[in-house]
Design a protein around this motif. Structure first.
Motif, mmCIF file in Angstrom:
data_model
loop_
_atom_site.group_PDB
_atom_site.id
_atom_site.type_symbol
_atom_site.label_atom_id
_atom_site.label_comp_id
_atom_site.label_asym_id
_atom_site.label_seq_id
_atom_site.Cartn_x
_atom_site.Cartn_y
_atom_site.Cartn_z
ATOM 1 N N ASP A 60 0.830 -1.210 0.000
ATOM 2 C CA ASP A 60 0.000 0.000 0.000
ATOM 3 C C ASP A 60 0.863 1.258 0.000
ATOM 4 O OD1 ASP A 60 -2.288 -1.497 0.003
ATOM 5 O OD2 ASP A 60 -2.622 -1.366 2.167
ATOM 6 N N LYS A 63 2.465 1.657 -3.400
ATOM 7 C CA LYS A 63 1.481 2.098 -4.383
ATOM 8 C C LYS A 63 1.239 3.598 -4.250
ATOM 9 C CE LYS A 63 -3.257 1.265 -5.963
ATOM 10 N NZ LYS A 63 -4.517 0.524 -5.703
ATOM 11 N N LYS A 64 1.163 4.061 -3.004
ATOM 12 C CA LYS A 64 0.968 5.489 -2.754
ATOM 13 C C LYS A 64 2.142 6.294 -3.287
ATOM 14 C CE LYS A 64 -0.018 8.796 0.953
ATOM 15 N NZ LYS A 64 -0.208 8.957 2.413
ATOM 16 N N GLU A 67 1.862 6.560 -7.032
ATOM 17 C CA GLU A 67 0.828 7.514 -7.430
ATOM 18 C C GLU A 67 1.324 8.951 -7.257
ATOM 19 O OE1 GLU A 67 -2.392 6.369 -4.947
ATOM 20 O OE2 GLU A 67 -3.040 4.713 -6.237
ATOM 21 N N GLU A 163 4.478 15.212 0.799
ATOM 22 C CA GLU A 163 3.678 13.980 0.901
ATOM 23 C C GLU A 163 4.519 12.769 0.529
ATOM 24 O OE1 GLU A 163 -0.545 12.159 -0.841
ATOM 25 O OE2 GLU A 163 0.136 14.155 -1.454
ATOM 26 N N ALA A 167 5.456 9.505 2.827
ATOM 27 C CA ALA A 167 5.125 8.156 2.355
ATOM 28 C C ALA A 167 6.366 7.272 2.320
ATOM 29 C CB ALA A 167 4.492 8.235 0.960
#
Length: 402
Positions: A60, A63-64, A67, A163, A167
């Motif tokens: 997860d 994947k973030k 993105e 961000e 992450a």
């Protein structure tokens, strides 16, 4: 206009967010890490349920990150397009203002109109003369609107940078939770002993090769030593990509595995072709005959003022030394990953180069540097021009592909 141009140039300067570490702090971290190594081995023997949960969390987080990187790439493209439009408006305004400065009376307009080459051009010039004032007003408004859009895009980009940093920190924590269990699957893993060895070598390089002092920020003294560069080349003369950066499933030793592939796999039909440094830089780490990755080379770079690290794994042999200054023509080793030749490398089923990139200087000598390296990795396709798709061959290192 010079003030505007200075502002626009500044919009493209991305200052990496790096936690400063002194050489003395690195040494202390290494001492603590070695003392805790045995205890960490036991603590990281997780149950299968815990492992599955951590793998899911790691997926997860990755994947973030993917993105966010895609959004960052689009924002950079938007900013570049806006700057191109601003430059067009700038030139057009200068042309109009130049004309208006001499067109103070009716005779000037007539002079402009009677300068036409033919009647059609004359009619056009008369119409233009009548509309110039209104058009220039609208043009200036468009120009200012573009500047506002550009400023907002830059603010969005800075927010995405923050961000992304958060992450990556979360991703690094998930990797650290998996510990030694993470070494059992995937294309590339390092044991704790390899990580500690790399920490020692990094401290040696920063101290003895780069002359960093115990109270000096390694990012600063490290960057100052790196030869400047402007771009990345493909790391082999020819070949084709066999595996992309991102989520994938594959067969290893007769069993199916799924993971996040943190790089590009490149193969070639020629026998053990040479592998080159993708850009000017300094060799920061060499690992020999690791059980999952074989011979590996890490090279640090300073590209347009931003620091990066490239990583080359599954090498048959290594042709450089730690601390060596390299350029795009330096052969750093030869492609390996051939089971009957690189018998020590259990994570390769065929000849290939695992090529990956990360932002920042790695290894940095810190506790858990491998996790931070994985969490900071970038999709090489965004920085190195490869043919689109898999198995599409390239025959040199610089030809541009759409």
């Amino acid at each position: 206009m010079k003030k505007f141009l200075l502002v626009f140039v500044s919009l493209f300067i991305l200052i990496p967010n790096v936690e400063a570490k002194t050489l003395g702090e690195l040494k202390k971290e290494l001492e603590n890490f070695e003392l805790e190594q045995k205890e960490a081995e036991y603590n990281r023997q997780l149950t299968q349920d815990q492992l599955n949960k951590n793998y899911a969390s790691m997926a997860d987080a990755n994947k973030k990150i993917s993105e966010i990187n895609s959004e960052r790439k689009q924002l950079n493209e938007d900013i570049e397009n806006l700057n191109n439009e601003i430059e067009k408006r700038d030139k057009e305004m200068k042309d109009i203002i130049s004309f208006l400065q001499i067109a103070n009376g009716e005779s000037a307009y007539l002079e402009y109109a009677f300068g036409a080459q033919d009647f059609t051009d004359f009619i056009y010039r008369v119409a233009v003369s009548e509309q110039l004032t209104n058009y220039n007003y609208n043009l200036i408004k468009e120009y200012n609107d573009l500047i506002d859009q550009n400023t907002k895009k830059k603010e969005e980009l800075n927010a995405k940078e923050q961000e992304l940093e958060q992450a990556q920190k979360e991703y690094a924590k998930e990797i650290e939770k998996l510990g030694s269990q993470l070494e059992k699957i995937g294309d590339l893993k390092l044991s704790l002993s390899d990580q500690i060895k790399a920490q020692k070598e990094a401290i040696d390089m920063y101290q003895n090769k780069l002359g960093c002092k115990d109270d000096e920020d390694i990012e600063t003294c490290g960057r100052n030593y790196l030869p400047p560069g402007t771009s990345f080349y493909r790391p082999t003369d020819s070949g084709y990509m066999t595996s992309e950066f991102g989520h994938r499933c594959f067969v290893l030793n007769g069993s199916w595995y799924c993971d996040f592939h943190n790089g590009n796999d490149i193969s070639d039909s020629s026998y053990t072709p040479p592998v080159y440094s993708s850009a000017n830089g300094v060799v920061s780490l060499i690992l020999y005959q690791t059980s999952c990755g074989g011979n590996q080379v890490f090279i640090q770079h300073n590209i347009n003022g931003v620091t990066y690290t490239t990583h080359y794994a599954h090498l048959l042999s290594v042709n450089v030394t730690k601390g060596q200054v390299v350029n795009t023509n330096t052969i750093i080793g030869y492609m390996g990953g051939i089971p009957n030749l690189t018998t020590w490398d259990s994570c390769s089923t065929g000849q290939h180069l695992h090529f990956s990139m990360a932002k920042g200087l790695h290894p940095d000598g810190t506790d858990g540097w491998w996790s931070h390296f994985i969490a900071s990795q970038l999709n090489p396709r965004e920085y190195v021009n490869f043919p689109n798709g898999l198995y599409n061959r390239f025959t040199d290192r610089i030809t541009k592909f759409n």
